[in-house]
Design an enzyme around this catalytic site. Structure first.
Site, PDB file in Angstrom:
ATOM      1  N   LYS A   1       0.814  -1.221   0.000  1.00 11.78           N
ATOM      2  CA  LYS A   1       0.000   0.000   0.000  1.00 11.78           C
ATOM      3  C   LYS A   1       0.849   1.274   0.000  1.00 11.78           C
ATOM      4  CE  LYS A   1      -4.151  -1.916   0.218  1.00 11.78           C
ATOM      5  NZ  LYS A   1      -5.059  -1.819  -0.961  1.00 11.78           N
TER       6      LYS A   1
ATOM      7  N   GLU B   1      -9.889   5.742   3.049  1.00  9.80           N
ATOM      8  CA  GLU B   1     -10.636   4.658   3.666  1.00  9.80           C
ATOM      9  C   GLU B   1      -9.651   3.528   3.920  1.00  9.80           C
ATOM     10  OE1 GLU B   1     -10.221   4.881   0.441  1.00  9.80           O
ATOM     11  OE2 GLU B   1      -9.543   2.829   0.093  1.00  9.80           O
TER      12      GLU B   1
ATOM     13  N   SER C   1       1.825  -9.678  -0.661  1.00  8.24           N
ATOM     14  CA  SER C   1       1.491  -8.252  -0.635  1.00  8.24           C
ATOM     15  C   SER C   1       1.696  -7.602   0.727  1.00  8.24           C
ATOM     16  CB  SER C   1       0.050  -8.055  -1.099  1.00  8.24           C
ATOM     17  OG  SER C   1      -0.827  -8.854  -0.325  1.00  8.24           O
TER      18      SER C   1
END
Lengths: 392, 264
Positions: free
Chosen positions: A86, A108, A374
């Protein structure tokens, strides 16, 4: 960027009029940034010096031996600063926000990884940060809530609807609409109205571009790419640079929750229909009237009834195949990787790992499988304990 | 001339402004909703917006979110909203508009939805998450069925966009009074009059101000500039707290303030 960001029939800009000028401003700023050498140089520098890129393409030899077929490599996005992919997008979009002169970031978050990444870059660049998070997710990801607050972000609990990622996205959008002149919305996945799916994809494509280079240099072959798909940002980042290479098979793995034949799943591409949510036409879990259905996954980051529009297009055009694995399969995969490699994967990434059970028997020795790891799993330990029970 | 165009022509001739009321369909229950529309129709409401609830109403604040959630939980469907429109059409003479989000319309099928709405006696459709750029297909279908697809202007709308949005707009144009969602709880700067002033220079289509019209004072202020005032959240909040009688008093006070402010 023409045609308002269509991927086949999917994508578009289904937002209130108030938002349209902001999307135009963002599109213009993004196109200028793409063409700007100084922006690209700055982005590269933060990705390398701050986030820790490039990430390793690590050969998981003991995991490979467990299956006894193809060689398995892990793209170690979990080793990035803040513990997940991210941060790639958060850095890129924060730099964009600075270029646009915005002073506040709204975001969010589901699992909290995107929220933490945003809180981190806001601290780094001196921006105000407000993160919307469903109350159910705040309970199951308490560690990330504390991390965000430590980093100076305001975390706002969302009590509407299913109290998860979908509702946090609604609230972040509403806040953005009300503060649109001085606030940039950093959407965390490859979803939302154009240009968001393209921006997030481009900032995450570093995953696929590095993989391509590393595989060519270190391995000399590449047969399969596997990544988990909720909104689909790590998957689109891995797959997109390979979209014109059909010899590299690409598999996106959705969350089947308690099973795709139950009502408790988040397998949007497997079981959804085309529909509009959060500004884009994509695949969607919905009833016959178009009301959005609640999703379910043990993984807060995959617990979303929509999916990025480009994934919907990749599925329809056969560029990527999509599968789904259950909560139980993901937990088994988490346990297996922990014990064979000493790596605790995030529950999200564990879905990609779980697909190896199906994939590996069909591979041959010498072939190469890359799984996008990830994120790391520290944040998930409480929910894993709750589900698996204690230390047995 | 469409029913809505006739309404505004009549109001202009009387030097009066139109009052538009939004109600979530069959909220809090079908009988109360129907009764309220019938009574409001006698109390100076000129047009009804009937909300077909959506699970994820991006442009709505807490009040309409709650009424939408409650209506959906009580079993309101696309079919039942169209039945309500058809039922109201026989009972009141005012134009009826359906307000919803794009996905319920898309899932019903654009053509089929428009046809059924027209057959039920509906006059207009409002889809707040469908900006002009995405609306061409539905706009053409609505024209064919003699429905007005209402367009929106926002405080952030640029002059160039305003030209395009006003060009060919029918029914009325919805001027969003502040950047935000419906029914703001704290007083916000009403930018509606500025939008109206700019839009009046380029269009003859009636202009309505909505979003955050919290009571008589705000309504009178908006009515001084615009052709119509839209009240939604404030009415639903009254309905929830004070029932039909309290809602009637509230709407009557709005009507009175609008007429006094404009006429006197």
């Amino acid at each position: 960027m023409k045609n308002r960001g269509r991927y086949g029939k999917f994508g578009g800009q289904y937002v209130p009029e108030t938002v349209m000028p902001a999307l135009a401003e963002l599109t213009a700023a993004y196109e200028a940034a793409l063409a700007s050498e100084s922006f690209q140089r700055e982005l590269k520098e933060y990705l390398e010096e701050y986030a820790g890129r490039p990430t390793r393409l690590y050969e998981a030899k003991r995991l490979s031996a467990h299956y006894g077929r193809a060689r398995i490599f892990l793209k170690r996005e979990d080793l990035l600063h803040t513990g997940a992919h991210k941060i790639n997008n958060a850095i890129g979009q924060a730099l964009l926000a600075l270029r646009m002169g915005k002073k506040r970031i709204v975001a969010e978050t589901g699992a909290g990884q995107h929220g933490v990444a945003c809180a981190t870059v806001c601290a780094l660049f001196g921006l105000e940060c407000r993160v919307y998070m469903g109350e159910e997710d705040m309970a199951r990801q308490a560690l990330n809530v504390f991390r965000m607050r430590l980093l100076g972000a305001e975390v706002v609990g969302v009590t509407s609807g299913t109290k998860t990622l979908k509702d946090a996205t609604n609230e972040a959008l509403r806040y953005w609409v009300a503060n649109i002149r001085d606030t940039h919305y950093i959407i965390g996945s490859a979803v939302g109205p154009h240009p968001y799916p393209a921006i997030v994809r481009d900032f995450q494509s570093v995953i696929g571009l590095e993989t391509m280079e590393q595989a060519a240099e270190k391995i000399g072959r590449l047969d399969y790419l596997v990544a988990c798909v909720g909104g689909g940002s790590n998957a689109i980042g891995l797959f997109h640079p390979f979209r014109n290479r059909p010899e590299v098979k690409k598999i996106g793995v959705e969350a089947a929750g308690l099973g795709v034949d139950t009502e408790q799943h988040a397998a949007t591409l497997t079981k959804g229909r085309a529909g509009v949510l959060h500004g884009a036409l994509s695949m969607l879990l919905q009833d016959k009237d178009g009301q959005v259905l609640p999703a379910h996954s043990i993984s807060a980051g995959l617990d979303y009834p929509g999916v990025g529009p480009e994934h919907a297009h990749f599925r329809e055009s056969g560029i990527v195949q999509y599968a789904a694995v259950t909560d139980a399969q993901a937990l088994q995969a988490l346990s297996l990787l922990s014990r064979t490699e000493g790596i605790l994967p995030a529950l999200e990434s564990s879905h990609a790992l779980a697909y190896l059970e199906e994939l590996m028997p069909n591979t041959r020795p010498g072939e190469v499988v890359v799984v996008c790891l990830s994120g790391r799993g520290d944040k998930d330990v409480p929910s894993v304990i709750e589900t698996m029970g204690g230390m047995n | 001339m469409s029913t809505i165009a006739e309404l505004f022509a009549a109001r202009r001739a009387q030097a009066k402004k139109a009052l538009i009321v939004y109600l979530t369909a069959n909220y809090p229950d079908p009988q109360t909703c129907r009764q309220l529309v019938l009574e409001l129709a006698e109390a100076g409401v000129d047009l009804f917006e009937i909300g077909l609830p959506f699970s994820d109403p991006m442009a709505d604040g807490p009040v309409i979110q709650a009424s939408s959630t409650a209506a959906l939980a009580a079993g309101v469907t696309t079919d039942s909203v169209l039945e309500l429109v058809s039922d109201l059409r026989r009972a009141v003479k005012q134009p009826l508009a359906v307000m919803t989000y794009y996905n319920p319309v898309l899932q019903a099928g654009l053509e089929s939805f428009a046809e059924r709405l027209a057959a039920a006696g509906g006059d207009a459709l409002l889809v707040p998450d469908l900006p002009m750029e995405e609306s061409y297909e539905l706009d053409a279908i609505c024209r064919e069925k003699q429905l007005d697809l209402i367009r929106f202007l926002a405080p952030t709308t640029t002059p160039e966009r305003m030209m395009n949005i006003c060009d060919g707009a029918t029914g009325f144009i919805y001027c969003v009074a502040h950047a935000g969602v419906t029914g703001s709880s704290q007083p916000v700067k009403n930018e509606g009059p500025m939008i109206v002033a700019a839009a009046q220079k380029i269009t003859k289509t009636p202009l309505a101000i909505g979003f955050g019209i919290s009571g008589p004072e705000a309504a009178a202020q908006a009515a001084a500039q615009a052709d119509a005032v839209i009240v939604g959240s404030a009415v639903l909040e009254k309905l929830k707290c004070e029932g039909v009688a309290g809602t009637m008093r509230f709407v009557a006070s709005i009507r009175q303030a609008m007429d006094k402010g404009v006429g006197a």
